[in-house]
Each structure stands twice: as C-alpha cells, then as structure tokens.
Design an enzyme around this catalytic site. Structure first.
Site, PDB file in Angstrom:
ATOM      1  N   ASP A 138       5.658  48.502 107.465  1.00 18.20           N
ATOM      2  CA  ASP A 138       6.032  47.704 106.298  1.00 18.20           C
ATOM      3  C   ASP A 138       7.530  47.891 106.068  1.00 18.20           C
ATOM      4  OD1 ASP A 138       5.750  46.219 103.822  1.00 18.20           O
ATOM      5  OD2 ASP A 138       5.851  48.124 102.758  1.00 18.20           O
ATOM      6  N   SER A 139       8.070  47.069 105.192  1.00 17.55           N
ATOM      7  CA  SER A 139       9.483  47.210 104.833  1.00 17.55           C
ATOM      8  C   SER A 139       9.724  48.503 104.049  1.00 17.55           C
ATOM      9  CB  SER A 139       9.912  46.019 103.985  1.00 17.55           C
ATOM     10  OG  SER A 139       9.084  45.931 102.838  1.00 17.55           O
TER      11      SER A 139
ATOM     12  N   TYR B 153      12.636  43.422 102.597  1.00 22.81           N
ATOM     13  CA  TYR B 153      12.659  42.411 103.659  1.00 22.81           C
ATOM     14  C   TYR B 153      12.618  41.003 103.056  1.00 22.81           C
ATOM     15  CZ  TYR B 153      11.692  45.491 107.742  1.00 22.81           C
ATOM     16  OH  TYR B 153      11.755  46.413 108.762  1.00 22.81           O
TER      17      TYR B 153
ATOM     18  N   CYS C  59       3.328  44.195 106.192  1.00 24.31           N
ATOM     19  CA  CYS C  59       4.284  43.513 105.310  1.00 24.31           C
ATOM     20  C   CYS C  59       4.140  41.994 105.456  1.00 24.31           C
ATOM     21  CB  CYS C  59       5.683  43.937 105.737  1.00 24.31           C
ATOM     22  SG  CYS C  59       7.004  43.150 104.831  1.00 24.31           S
TER      23      CYS C  59
ATOM     24  N   CYS D  66       1.882  39.676  98.952  1.00 22.06           N
ATOM     25  CA  CYS D  66       2.926  40.714  98.971  1.00 22.06           C
ATOM     26  C   CYS D  66       2.232  42.066  98.820  1.00 22.06           C
ATOM     27  CB  CYS D  66       3.912  40.482  97.833  1.00 22.06           C
ATOM     28  SG  CYS D  66       5.157  41.773  97.691  1.00 22.06           S
ATOM     29  N   THR D  67       2.726  43.022  99.580  1.00 24.79           N
ATOM     30  CA  THR D  67       2.112  44.355  99.604  1.00 24.79           C
ATOM     31  C   THR D  67       1.952  45.000  98.227  1.00 24.79           C
ATOM     32  OG1 THR D  67       4.369  45.119 100.027  1.00 24.79           O
ATOM     33  CG2 THR D  67       2.860  45.030 101.913  1.00 24.79           C
TER      34      THR D  67
HETATM   35  N1  DGL Z   1       6.537  44.418 101.806  1.00 25.22           N
HETATM   36  C1  DGL Z   1       7.127  43.190 101.330  1.00 25.22           C
HETATM   37  C2  DGL Z   1       6.113  42.038 101.497  1.00 25.22           C
HETATM   38  O1  DGL Z   1       4.923  42.249 101.566  1.00 25.22           O
HETATM   39  C3  DGL Z   1       7.567  43.285  99.889  1.00 25.22           C
HETATM   40  C4  DGL Z   1       8.802  44.099  99.681  1.00 25.22           C
HETATM   41  C5  DGL Z   1      10.001  43.573 100.443  1.00 25.22           C
HETATM   42  O2  DGL Z   1      10.525  42.486 100.098  1.00 25.22           O
HETATM   43  O3  DGL Z   1      10.378  44.226 101.383  1.00 25.22           O
HETATM   44  O4  DGL Z   1       6.515  40.914 101.583  1.00 25.22           O
END
Ligand code: DGL
Length: 267
Positions: free
Chosen positions: A11-12, A43, A74, A186-187
């Site tokens: 994940d980010s 991200y 992510c 989104c996570t």
């Molecule tokens: N993990 C990202 C997502 O699920 C959210 C946080 C980010 O923007 O990095 O899109």
C-alpha cells in the site's frame, strides 16, 4: 510455488492495513509481508507514472521475499499500476488488486442499481471502475466522486466526530444522492464506514472492499492448492519511512498492536 511462501501486501502507507487485517482474519495461518510506502504517501495525488514506478519496485522487493501472491492493497496503486505489475510479475506469483473483486460483486449482486463511488483523485480520475464494469457488460450506473482529503483526515483524527463535517461536504454532492449503495474505494474508509452509513440514515448500503478482497485471495490460493494449512502466521510490517505517528496509527488500521519496521527501499 509452495503454501508456506508468504503473501506480500503493499500500500502507499498504513491504510492498507485494513485490507491486511481482513486477510489475517480470513487466513490466520498465512505468513504475511506488508510493505507501506510511507516515504511516498499519499499516492492519491501522485502521477500515474510515479505510482507505476513505485509499484514495480515494491513488487520486485516482494518477489525477492519469495511471495506466492502479491496483493495490491492500495486503490490508487491498483488503478494506476495493476496491469503493469501483473506483466512484471508474470508467472512468479499471483497478483490480486482491490478493484476487480468489488466489480465482480457489483455484477453479481447489484445489476440495475445506482452505485456511488468515493476514493482518491487518482482512483476516481482513472475511471477504472467504469472501464471494468463495461468490460464485464454489467448494467450498473456509477456515480463517482473524489473525496481526496478524507484519507489524511482519518490519519489525523482517526474515527472521530470531526470526520462527519467532511463527510457532510463530500457526500452532499449531487452525484451521491440517489444511490442504492456506495463503494469505499480507498484503504482508509472502512474505519469510518459506520459514519458513512449514518450519513445516509442506514438506507444506502456501504460496500467495504476489505472482506471481499480477503475472500478473493482465499479463493485464488485454494484454486492453486496454496493455502498454508500448517503455518503459524508469521507477519512482518515494513514501511519505507518510519515515524512515531505511523507507528501509532498502525493500530487504528489493523485493530491490533503491531510493530512497524523501517525498510529503506529508496535509500
Ligand atoms: N491507500 C490509498 C488508496 O487506497 C489512500 C492513501 C493515499 O492516497 O496514498 O487509494
């Protein structure tokens, strides 16, 4: 491949721990390597090319760790880089993203429905859900809306009442009024799903991808006889940049004490 090889999750940052937690609940004996790219968080605001470059490098790391399956936890990475990562990984490991399992569910259970979709700028602007829904010939009407600040607000405040103010602003958008269900793309959003449900007076279904994705991973492993039946469930949680606030927030997203370790992938 053999069953005792780990599952790699990336994940980010630490938000993907919501997906990791759902996976651990479903598959307690699996060895897990989690990688959160906190050095490049978020991200959601990065260019597609940057997210692709980060994702390939992380996939390479997870292959070096001999992961049997790579889960792109992510949504932003899944929408920007899934095809590329899949091509890069080829037959060295299975690759699962967080979007296809939800699109399959929509086709199966929500035909003819109006579905809201919230996520980062990257996820929503990629139009990936619409493309995949069209590829499957599913008759779903999608109502996407960018809710970019939500993820950082959740990291800052956790599941706190202050989030309701932001939800009021975002969810009152005309796109999100006449919907039968809303996908949390989104996570971070599973943390506040009760607040989202409450905003809609519990009359709109809230689709949380975490358990749907965990179920998909389980099925993929079963199909390939790669469920780790005898394992003890070793888990390592790496981040590319370590701070005390990431360490503190990890518990919020994983719902359990965990220890983050610094992995200097970019040094
Ligand atoms: N993990 C990202 C997502 O699920 C959210 C946080 C980010 O923007 O990095 O899109």
């Amino acid at each position: 491949m053999i069953a005792s090889q780990p599952i790699g999750i990336f994940d980010s940052g630490i938000g993907g721990l919501t997906i990791a937690h759902a996976l651990v609940k479903e598959l307690a004996k699996e060895n897990i390597i989690y990688f959160g790219d906190t050095a490049h968080l978020p991200y959601g605001d990065k260019s597609t090319a940057s997210i692709q470059a980060y994702s390939i490098k992380i996939a390479q790391l997870l292959l070096e760790q001999e992961c049997k399956l790579i889960l792109m936890a992510c949504h932003s990475a899944s929408s920007a880089a899934y095809e590329l990562v899949k091509e890069y990984v080829a037959n060295q490991a299975m690759v699962v993203n967080v979007i296809d399992p939800v699109v399959s569910l929509l086709k199966k259970k929500y035909q003819g429905k109006q579905i809201g979709l919230i996520g980062t700028r990257q996820t929503i602007n990629s139009n990936i859900f619409k493309k995949k829904i069209e590829e499957l010939n599913a008759s779903i009407t999608l109502f996407p809306h960018i809710t970019n600040l939500l993820a950082s607000a959740i990291e800052e405040f956790g599941n706190h009442a202050v989030i309701d103010q932001l939800l009021k602003i975002y969810l009152s958008h005309p796109n999100l009024q006449q919907i039968d269900a809303i996908v949390l793309a989104c996570t971070h959003y599973p943390i506040i799903k009760e607040r989202i449900s409450y905003y809609y007076n519990h009359s709109t279904e809230v689709i949380d991808p975490s358990s749907i994705v965990a179920e998909t991973v389980k099925r993929a492993l079963e199909k390939n006889n790669l469920i780790n039946i005898d394992g003890v469930g070793n888990k390592r949680f790496y981040v590319s940049d370590y701070t005390d606030s990431f360490a503190k927030n990890a518990t919020l997203f994983f719902d359990d004490e965990i220890k983050l370790e610094h992995y200097p992938l970019w040094d």
